[in-house]
Design an enzyme around this catalytic site. Structure first.
Site, PDB file in Angstrom:
ATOM      1  N   GLU A  38     -19.243 -14.887  17.890  1.00  0.00           N
ATOM      2  CA  GLU A  38     -20.402 -15.046  19.048  1.00  0.00           C
ATOM      3  C   GLU A  38     -21.441 -14.872  18.477  1.00  0.00           C
ATOM      4  O   GLU A  38     -21.791 -14.144  17.513  1.00  0.00           O
ATOM      5  CB  GLU A  38     -19.879 -14.150  19.888  1.00  0.00           C
ATOM      6  CG  GLU A  38     -21.191 -14.276  20.962  1.00  0.00           C
ATOM      7  CD  GLU A  38     -20.716 -13.074  22.371  1.00  0.00           C
ATOM      8  OE1 GLU A  38     -19.716 -12.892  22.712  1.00  0.00           O
ATOM      9  OE2 GLU A  38     -21.820 -13.049  23.100  1.00  0.00           O
ATOM     10  N   HIS A  39     -22.775 -15.507  18.783  1.00  0.00           N
ATOM     11  CA  HIS A  39     -24.081 -15.289  18.431  1.00  0.00           C
ATOM     12  C   HIS A  39     -24.586 -14.285  19.088  1.00  0.00           C
ATOM     13  O   HIS A  39     -24.878 -13.963  20.067  1.00  0.00           O
ATOM     14  CB  HIS A  39     -24.779 -16.400  18.821  1.00  0.00           C
ATOM     15  CG  HIS A  39     -24.749 -17.673  17.965  1.00  0.00           C
ATOM     16  ND1 HIS A  39     -24.778 -17.698  16.817  1.00  0.00           N
ATOM     17  CD2 HIS A  39     -24.689 -18.897  18.640  1.00  0.00           C
ATOM     18  CE1 HIS A  39     -24.770 -19.110  16.372  1.00  0.00           C
ATOM     19  NE2 HIS A  39     -24.506 -19.783  17.590  1.00  0.00           N
ATOM     20  N   MET A  40     -24.309 -12.954  18.366  1.00  0.00           N
ATOM     21  CA  MET A  40     -24.718 -11.619  18.971  1.00  0.00           C
ATOM     22  C   MET A  40     -25.204 -10.636  18.002  1.00  0.00           C
ATOM     23  O   MET A  40     -24.771 -10.829  16.579  1.00  0.00           O
ATOM     24  CB  MET A  40     -23.678 -11.154  19.769  1.00  0.00           C
ATOM     25  CG  MET A  40     -22.476 -10.904  19.047  1.00  0.00           C
ATOM     26  SD  MET A  40     -20.935 -10.040  19.977  1.00  0.00           S
ATOM     27  CE  MET A  40     -19.771  -9.777  18.699  1.00  0.00           C
ATOM     28  N   GLY A  50     -26.835 -12.914  22.222  1.00  0.00           N
ATOM     29  CA  GLY A  50     -26.828 -11.445  22.532  1.00  0.00           C
ATOM     30  C   GLY A  50     -27.602 -10.608  21.766  1.00  0.00           C
ATOM     31  O   GLY A  50     -27.678 -10.065  20.800  1.00  0.00           O
ATOM     32  N   ARG A  57     -22.109 -14.493  14.333  1.00  0.00           N
ATOM     33  CA  ARG A  57     -22.631 -15.675  13.441  1.00  0.00           C
ATOM     34  C   ARG A  57     -24.084 -15.842  13.911  1.00  0.00           C
ATOM     35  O   ARG A  57     -24.567 -15.808  14.909  1.00  0.00           O
ATOM     36  CB  ARG A  57     -22.024 -16.801  13.673  1.00  0.00           C
ATOM     37  CG  ARG A  57     -22.032 -17.210  15.159  1.00  0.00           C
ATOM     38  CD  ARG A  57     -21.194 -18.525  15.160  1.00  0.00           C
ATOM     39  NE  ARG A  57     -21.079 -19.020  16.600  1.00  0.00           N
ATOM     40  CZ  ARG A  57     -21.314 -20.586  16.759  1.00  0.00           C
ATOM     41  NH1 ARG A  57     -21.572 -21.251  15.644  1.00  0.00           N
ATOM     42  NH2 ARG A  57     -21.523 -21.049  17.846  1.00  0.00           N
TER      43      ARG A  57
END
Ligand SMILES: *[C@@H]1O[C@H](CO)[C@@H](O)[C@H](O)[C@H]1NC(C)=O
Ligand SMILES: *[C@@H]1O[C@H](CO)[C@@H](O)[C@H](O)[C@H]1NC(C)=O
Ligand SMILES: *[C@@H]1O[C@H](CO)[C@@H](O)[C@H](O)[C@H]1NC(C)=O
Ligand SMILES: *[C@@H]1O[C@H](CO)[C@@H](O)[C@H](O)[C@H]1NC(C)=O
Length: 403
Positions: A191-193, A163, A129
């Protein structure tokens, strides 16, 4: 043509006719030129007339279009952002439709060629995301869908840094760790990646999804989000540090106008010293490679586009809610069937509960946004690329729009 000239042309024309009728005199050379001239002028006038009729037809078509969309619960110019309301803008739903129709591409759209879901080899969704694109809302929607469509949801903790810049070994570890979290046969990981290509790791090929937002609106949203009390408290819990007073009183417009490092948008800018830098939406699609870092550069955007085209099933946007939900439902039905119904469910539906709204965000002037947009050209290029792809996916499954 003056009246006299016209009369003399007519006389000459009669001469030619007579000459033909009686075949007494040989066919004069000048008259041949005259006929040619007349023929050319006739063609020209006909061409002009056809052109005029054509543009009239186009005008009428444009007037007719909105009803096609309202039949679908969509209106042609509801799209938010700075282009809203401009009928001929190719980057709106309506504009893309017009473009595809006028170039004959609309009839050739085929969901088969716009469907990356078919390449997945495990029922796993990677939702890497992008911050400030409404990802909390999509995450919540997927939690609700998980109960209905029977799949597991998992997400990275708030304390985990975004990330970026993972080397290949780190990417392998992260991908393996994600796979180990899976307990149910179908699984969503959030996950923010940055995007990672898992093919070299011989893991099941996941389904990639993401959301995007107007690049400048997103940056403004981030600026005020990190200054909200609730975000500061959560950060304090993680880092034990609290920013000083100046940080909270900073105003975005001044920040841009005084060229504060936080609001500097120079071509090729790097972020090494600023881990909280969120100027580049494209970064989440480009990946961990150094080419992805220089701000607003064509190399990063090209790679981001390639990854979207090759691997992402759906890149949606809350700016186009109904289009996004429809495309998700149709291209990833295993997870997203029933999304529209669930989203608009009376009272409980997410349509009526805005997640993560920030009442601390003031209105930013158009002037400041214009200054910024001038430096976000590549970011806009990528953003529109994703939007147009989403619209094409949408038109491909709405066959009744093809006439
Ligand atoms: C989206 O769909 C819902 C439910 O069908 C409808 O009520 C709403 O008007 C639509 N929104 C837009 C912007 O077209
Ligand atoms: C896309 O592919 C998935 C997986 O093969 C399939 O379930 C879905 O129906 C396809 N969607 C469209 C619109 O073709
Ligand atoms: C407050 O923090 C900013 C950086 O966020 C720093 O530039 C500034 O010097 C600090 N001010 C004080 C009074 O400590
Ligand atoms: C936009 O980019 C130009 C050239 O890189 C730079 O001079 C200008 O300060 C930038 N504007 C902002 C608001 O960062």
């Amino acid at each position: 043509m003056s009246l006299n000239a016209e009369r003399s042309y007519k006389m000459k024309l009669r001469d030619v006719e007579n000459a033909f009728k009686y075949r007494r005199i040989p066919y004069p050379k000048r008259s041949v030129e005259l006929i040619a001239l007349l023929a050319i002028s006739c063609t020209f006038f006909l061409f002009m007339h056809t052109n005029k009729l054509n543009s009239r037809l186009k005008e009428m078509e444009v007037k007719l279009q909105p009803s096609e969309f309202s039949a679908l619960g969509l209106t042609g110019n509801h799209i938010s952002g700075h282009d809203a309301g401009k009928h001929d803008d190719i980057n709106t739903l309506h504009g893309t439709y017009q473009y595809l129709k006028s170039t004959g591409q609309l009839w050739r759209l085929n969901p088969k060629f716009l469907n990356n879901t078919k390449f997945h080899t495990g029922d796993v969704i990677y939702y890497n995301r992008v911050p400030k694109t409404g990802s909390e809302t999509l995450t919540e929607l997927m939690i609700r869908l998980g109960e209905k469509n029977h799949f597991q949801n998992d997400r990275a903790p708030f304390s985990k840094p975004v990330g970026v810049y993972w080397d290949v070994e780190r990417q392998r570890q992260e991908a393996e760790r994600i796979m180990e979290l899976q307990e149910d046969s179908a699984f969503v990981y959030v996950e923010h990646m940055n995007y990672m290509n898992v093919r070299p790791f011989h893991l099941p090929q996941p389904i990639y999804i993401n959301m995007i937002r107007d690049p400048v609106e997103r940056v403004i949203s981030w600026f005020y989000y990190i200054r909200t009390p609730w975000n500061s408290v959560r950060n304090f819990e993680v880092s034990g540090k609290f920013p000083n007073r100046t940080h909270f009183l900073k105003n975005f417009e001044d920040c841009v106008l005084t060229s504060d490092p936080e609001c500097r948008y120079h071509y090729g800018l790097m972020f090494k010293d600023d881990p909280g830098d969120h100027k580049r939406q494209s970064l989440f699609f480009c990946g961990h490679s150094p080419i992805c870092e220089p701000f607003n550069t064509p190399g990063a955007i090209e790679k981001a586009k390639q990854n979207v085209e090759r691997d992402f099933s759906v890149v949606g946007s809350w700016e186009d809610v109904n289009v996004t939900l429809t495309v998700l439902e149709n291209y990833i039905p295993r997870f997203f069937k029933g999304s529209m119904e669930l989203y608009y469910e009376p009272i409980r539906g997410l349509a009526f509960k805005k997640q993560n709204l920030n009442p601390w965000k003031p209105k930013i002037s158009e002037r400041i946004k214009r200054i910024m947009r001038a430096n976000f050209t590549q970011e806009y290029d990528f953003y529109y690329f994703c939007k147009q792809r989403l619209y094409r996916q949408y038109f491909a499954i709405n066959r009744h729009l093809h006439f």
